[in-house]
Motif scaffolding. Structure first.
Motif, PDB file in Angstrom:
ATOM      1  N   MET A   1     -19.514 -57.560   5.047  1.00  0.00           N
ATOM      2  CA  MET A   1     -18.088 -57.801   5.078  1.00  0.00           C
ATOM      3  C   MET A   1     -17.708 -58.243   6.494  1.00  0.00           C
ATOM      4  SD  MET A   1     -15.324 -55.112   3.709  1.00  0.00           S
ATOM      5  CE  MET A   1     -15.033 -54.054   4.985  1.00  0.00           C
ATOM      6  N   ALA A   2     -17.110 -59.607   6.549  1.00  0.00           N
ATOM      7  CA  ALA A   2     -16.750 -60.266   7.660  1.00  0.00           C
ATOM      8  C   ALA A   2     -15.588 -59.543   8.103  1.00  0.00           C
ATOM      9  CB  ALA A   2     -16.565 -61.529   7.520  1.00  0.00           C
ATOM     10  N   ARG A   3     -15.280 -58.957   9.386  1.00  0.00           N
ATOM     11  CA  ARG A   3     -14.048 -58.430  10.020  1.00  0.00           C
ATOM     12  C   ARG A   3     -13.590 -59.024  11.184  1.00  0.00           C
ATOM     13  NH1 ARG A   3     -13.419 -51.887  11.252  1.00  0.00           N
ATOM     14  NH2 ARG A   3     -11.461 -51.978  11.931  1.00  0.00           N
ATOM     15  N   ALA A   4     -12.356 -59.357  11.222  1.00  0.00           N
ATOM     16  CA  ALA A   4     -11.627 -59.918  12.454  1.00  0.00           C
ATOM     17  C   ALA A   4     -10.637 -58.718  13.245  1.00  0.00           C
ATOM     18  CB  ALA A   4     -10.990 -61.283  12.073  1.00  0.00           C
ATOM     19  N   VAL A   5     -10.831 -58.846  14.465  1.00  0.00           N
ATOM     20  CA  VAL A   5      -9.639 -58.099  15.174  1.00  0.00           C
ATOM     21  C   VAL A   5      -8.826 -59.203  15.955  1.00  0.00           C
ATOM     22  CG1 VAL A   5      -9.392 -56.445  17.058  1.00  0.00           C
ATOM     23  CG2 VAL A   5     -11.203 -56.124  15.511  1.00  0.00           C
ATOM     24  N   VAL A   6      -7.364 -58.744  15.877  1.00  0.00           N
ATOM     25  CA  VAL A   6      -6.387 -59.541  16.561  1.00  0.00           C
ATOM     26  C   VAL A   6      -5.787 -58.837  17.716  1.00  0.00           C
ATOM     27  CG1 VAL A   6      -4.022 -60.897  16.176  1.00  0.00           C
ATOM     28  CG2 VAL A   6      -5.941 -60.802  14.547  1.00  0.00           C
ATOM     29  N   LEU A   7      -5.814 -59.365  18.756  1.00  0.00           N
ATOM     30  CA  LEU A   7      -5.245 -58.875  20.032  1.00  0.00           C
ATOM     31  C   LEU A   7      -3.878 -59.288  20.151  1.00  0.00           C
ATOM     32  CD1 LEU A   7      -8.154 -58.923  22.506  1.00  0.00           C
ATOM     33  CD2 LEU A   7      -7.818 -56.997  20.585  1.00  0.00           C
ATOM     34  N   GLY A   8      -2.913 -58.438  19.958  1.00  0.00           N
ATOM     35  CA  GLY A   8      -1.588 -58.853  20.385  1.00  0.00           C
ATOM     36  C   GLY A   8      -0.542 -58.901  18.899  1.00  0.00           C
ATOM     37  N   GLY A   9       0.525 -58.264  18.823  1.00  0.00           N
ATOM     38  CA  GLY A   9       1.348 -58.255  17.592  1.00  0.00           C
ATOM     39  C   GLY A   9       2.344 -59.139  17.714  1.00  0.00           C
ATOM     40  N   GLY A  10       2.333 -60.043  18.479  1.00  0.00           N
ATOM     41  CA  GLY A  10       3.691 -61.246  18.621  1.00  0.00           C
ATOM     42  C   GLY A  10       3.366 -62.064  17.680  1.00  0.00           C
ATOM     43  N   ILE A  11       4.263 -63.111  17.607  1.00  0.00           N
ATOM     44  CA  ILE A  11       4.166 -64.103  16.574  1.00  0.00           C
ATOM     45  C   ILE A  11       2.809 -64.652  16.346  1.00  0.00           C
ATOM     46  CG2 ILE A  11       5.238 -66.081  17.993  1.00  0.00           C
ATOM     47  CD1 ILE A  11       5.802 -65.246  14.079  1.00  0.00           C
ATOM     48  N   SER A  12       2.019 -65.132  17.562  1.00  0.00           N
ATOM     49  CA  SER A  12       0.626 -65.612  17.577  1.00  0.00           C
ATOM     50  C   SER A  12      -0.174 -64.737  16.865  1.00  0.00           C
ATOM     51  CB  SER A  12       0.250 -66.086  18.894  1.00  0.00           C
ATOM     52  OG  SER A  12       1.226 -67.197  19.563  1.00  0.00           O
ATOM     53  N   GLY A  13      -0.280 -63.438  17.283  1.00  0.00           N
ATOM     54  CA  GLY A  13      -1.342 -62.434  16.783  1.00  0.00           C
ATOM     55  C   GLY A  13      -1.016 -62.367  15.070  1.00  0.00           C
ATOM     56  N   LEU A  14       0.467 -62.126  14.635  1.00  0.00           N
ATOM     57  CA  LEU A  14       0.852 -62.041  13.297  1.00  0.00           C
ATOM     58  C   LEU A  14       0.144 -63.165  12.418  1.00  0.00           C
ATOM     59  CD1 LEU A  14       4.211 -60.307  13.778  1.00  0.00           C
ATOM     60  CD2 LEU A  14       2.035 -59.025  12.812  1.00  0.00           C
ATOM     61  N   SER A  15       0.680 -64.532  13.180  1.00  0.00           N
ATOM     62  CA  SER A  15       0.377 -65.414  12.441  1.00  0.00           C
ATOM     63  C   SER A  15      -1.275 -65.637  12.202  1.00  0.00           C
ATOM     64  CB  SER A  15       0.713 -66.765  13.110  1.00  0.00           C
ATOM     65  OG  SER A  15       2.278 -66.826  13.222  1.00  0.00           O
ATOM     66  N   SER A  16      -1.954 -65.334  13.107  1.00  0.00           N
ATOM     67  CA  SER A  16      -3.393 -65.525  13.072  1.00  0.00           C
ATOM     68  C   SER A  16      -4.151 -64.450  12.255  1.00  0.00           C
ATOM     69  CB  SER A  16      -3.989 -64.999  14.523  1.00  0.00           C
ATOM     70  OG  SER A  16      -3.771 -65.851  15.603  1.00  0.00           O
ATOM     71  N   ALA A  17      -3.413 -63.188  11.835  1.00  0.00           N
ATOM     72  CA  ALA A  17      -3.739 -62.395  10.870  1.00  0.00           C
ATOM     73  C   ALA A  17      -3.453 -63.033   9.359  1.00  0.00           C
ATOM     74  CB  ALA A  17      -3.002 -61.092  11.011  1.00  0.00           C
ATOM     75  N   PHE A  18      -2.239 -63.518   9.302  1.00  0.00           N
ATOM     76  CA  PHE A  18      -1.945 -64.228   8.229  1.00  0.00           C
ATOM     77  C   PHE A  18      -2.931 -65.339   7.718  1.00  0.00           C
ATOM     78  CE2 PHE A  18       0.585 -67.501   5.901  1.00  0.00           C
ATOM     79  CZ  PHE A  18       1.035 -66.905   4.809  1.00  0.00           C
ATOM     80  N   TYR A  19      -3.010 -66.246   8.597  1.00  0.00           N
ATOM     81  CA  TYR A  19      -4.033 -67.394   8.298  1.00  0.00           C
ATOM     82  C   TYR A  19      -5.395 -67.170   8.075  1.00  0.00           C
ATOM     83  CZ  TYR A  19       0.270 -70.396   9.284  1.00  0.00           C
ATOM     84  OH  TYR A  19       1.552 -70.966   9.142  1.00  0.00           O
ATOM     85  N   ALA A  20      -5.764 -65.954   8.788  1.00  0.00           N
ATOM     86  CA  ALA A  20      -7.052 -65.534   8.670  1.00  0.00           C
ATOM     87  C   ALA A  20      -7.725 -65.006   7.081  1.00  0.00           C
ATOM     88  CB  ALA A  20      -7.500 -64.793   9.766  1.00  0.00           C
ATOM     89  N   LEU A  21      -6.417 -64.859   6.447  1.00  0.00           N
ATOM     90  CA  LEU A  21      -6.568 -64.037   5.043  1.00  0.00           C
ATOM     91  C   LEU A  21      -6.300 -65.346   4.081  1.00  0.00           C
ATOM     92  CD1 LEU A  21      -5.228 -60.739   5.756  1.00  0.00           C
ATOM     93  CD2 LEU A  21      -7.577 -61.195   5.469  1.00  0.00           C
ATOM     94  N   GLN A  22      -5.915 -66.364   4.344  1.00  0.00           N
ATOM     95  CA  GLN A  22      -5.474 -67.458   3.396  1.00  0.00           C
ATOM     96  C   GLN A  22      -6.567 -67.974   2.731  1.00  0.00           C
ATOM     97  OE1 GLN A  22      -1.953 -67.649   2.826  1.00  0.00           O
ATOM     98  NE2 GLN A  22      -2.386 -65.833   4.038  1.00  0.00           N
ATOM     99  N   GLU A  23      -6.539 -68.399   1.323  1.00  0.00           N
ATOM    100  CA  GLU A  23      -7.258 -69.150   0.797  1.00  0.00           C
ATOM    101  C   GLU A  23      -7.472 -70.398   1.420  1.00  0.00           C
ATOM    102  OE1 GLU A  23      -9.247 -68.178  -1.720  1.00  0.00           O
ATOM    103  OE2 GLU A  23      -8.038 -66.253  -2.179  1.00  0.00           O
TER     104      GLU A  23
END
Length: 485
Positions: A1-23
């Motif tokens: 089960m692939a897991r990602a960690v995002v460092l930083g909860g600004g707009i770049s970090g939140l966007s990275s989390a959003f796009y990392a989960l997109q189809e």
């Protein structure tokens, strides 16, 4: 089960989390953990809405749709359509000013002005066009001031490029890189040998329907301020059906790499990740890397950042000047970067029932001239002293002598990375190191390839899309545009 960690909860970090989960993302993750060191998400997207309806933004306060439609696409996907507020092309937003010699000068540049002198410029507009046609191609990279002086003349560098880059980067045009800050001009010179043209390369768009949707927009924002965008991302990522964990007050203390994986250490323990998206400031990332990656850390530390003080004010009068705002060349008053006329831009964010009798302004101070600002304030960052300075700026430059109804001061430390001459080459070395060492690491955020919100979101999307099973590598020559802050 692939897991990602995002460092930083600004707009770049939140966007990275959003796009990392997109189809459609080749390496879609089964779980994404986001770590934010502070007590709030959103980073520099920080808004305050008063009970009377007044909205103050402490960081970015608007977005441009032209050039990159990804931000508006994201806002629509997050269900924010009804909260979008816009300023259309041809409105008073076209009125932009330079404050020089204690006078506001409107930058009204058009074909009908070709044979006129437009203060604070010293020559007729046609003279700058002719100089650009005659100018020889420059070196690989140089300062913005050097580039503009060579192609248009010194006064164009001093009275156009200087205030403009102070408004975007709060930086010194004699230090900032033309290749990394005004890349379109740099690329036009490299390809065409000149820079003044009506045909610029088109930037990526989402689709034609979206282009038509925003065709009349100049800039846009959200009713509750720009933070509403990051809040919507937090709400989306916090849904029970999303495989995400969002942690506040959880700084990463150490980032190491072992056997193709990343080990993220916090005060709560260690987490092993298949991939890490780092959206934190490059200098902060350098601090948590192990000694074995000292070469990478040294390059990351080589990207400086400046601090800016933002003062929001509300007055019980209509603004005497209509437009987007004005900027100051450093020769006028170094620590004072400029003033945004917020009520002219988005009256929807004025207090309830303002009826045009309220004006909100933002005074921007510091940046590269932060030490000069401290000296003027007698070495003290007392909010009362900062407020008095901002009130004096409004009084002196806009002739508003009434007492403000609200004054809100915030200090943004190390908020704008500086792309100095050679920044592009530095990025090449940084990303080559990551590629050669096969580090499961993507670098996103304003330290690298654009300081605007548009840049940050778009680069986060690209980083997620590039995870095809190969070591991530961001090509250093992707053209970027910079937008209204």
């Amino acid at each position: 089960m692939a897991r990602a960690v995002v460092l930083g909860g600004g707009i770049s970090g939140l966007s990275s989390a959003f796009y990392a989960l997109q189809e459609g993302v080749p390496a879609k993750f089964a779980k994404v953990t986001l770590l934010e060191a502070s007590e709030r998400f959103g980073g520099w997207l920080h808004s305050n809405k008063y009970k009377d309806g007044t909205v103050f933004d402490y960081g970015p306060r608007s977005f441009r749709p032209q050039g990159n439609l990804n931000t508006i696409d994201l806002a629509l996907k997050l269900g924010l359509r009804d909260d979008i507020i816009i300023a259309k092309k041809g409105d008073i937003l076209d009125n932009r000013y330079i404050y020089s010699d204690m006078t506001l000068h409107e930058l009204n540049i058009g074909v009908n002005k070709l044979f006129k002198v437009i203060p604070p410029m010293k020559k007729r507009l046609i003279s700058y066009i002719l100089q650009d046609i005659r100018a020889a191609k420059g070196k690989e990279d140089e300062s913005v001031h050097s580039f503009v002086s060579r192609r248009y003349g010194t006064d164009a560098a001093d009275f156009l490029a200087n205030p403009m880059l102070r408004g975007i980067y709060a930086g010194d045009v004699k230090k900032l890189s033309i290749r990394s800050t005004l890349s379109i001009l740099y690329e036009m010179e490299q390809r065409k040998g000149r820079t003044l043209t009506t045909k610029y390369p088109k930037s990526p768009s989402v689709h034609k329907a979206l282009e038509d949707y925003v065709k009349d927009w100049s800039i846009w924002s959200l009713r509750a301020g720009c933070q509403q965008l990051s809040d919507a991302l937090v709400e989306y990522l916090s849904r029970p059906d999303m495989p995400t964990e969002l942690h506040q007050n959880t700084p990463c203390r150490k980032l190491t790499f072992k056997d193709g994986a990343a080990v993220v250490t916090t005060d709560e323990g260690e987490t092993t990740a298949d991939h890490v998206f780092s959206s934190i400031y490059s200098g902060d990332l350098a601090k948590i890397l192990p000694d074995e990656h000292g070469e990478l850390a040294e390059e990351l530390r080589g990207i400086p950042a400046v601090s800016v003080i933002v003062v929001n004010l509300e007055y019980p009068v209509e603004s005497p000047v209509k437009g987007f705002g004005h900027l100051l060349p450093s020769s006028e008053d170094g620590p004072v970067l400029g003033v945004v006329y917020n009520s002219c831009v988005f009256p929807e964010q004025d207090r309830h029932k303002a009826n045009g009798k309220i004006s909100r302004f933002t005074v921007m101070l510091g940046g590269e001239w932060y030490d000069d600002l401290l000296e003027r304030l007698d070495g003290s960052l007392n909010p009362n002293g900062i407020a008095r300075l901002a009130i004096d700026v409004i009084s002196d430059q806009l002739n508003i002598t009434e007492k403000p109804l609200k004054v809100d001061v915030i200090i943004q430390n190390d908020c704008i990375p500086q792309y100095l001459v050679g920044h592009g080459e530095r990025l090449e070395r940084i990303f080559k190191y990551i590629k050669d060492k096969k580090l499961p690491l993507s670098l996103v955020g304003s330290s690298y390839k654009g300081v605007s919100v548009n840049d940050c979101i778009y680069n986060s999307k690209l980083a997620a899309e590039r995870l095809t099973g190969l070591p991530p590598y961001i090509a250093p020559d992707i053209p970027q545009k910079h937008f209204v802050r």
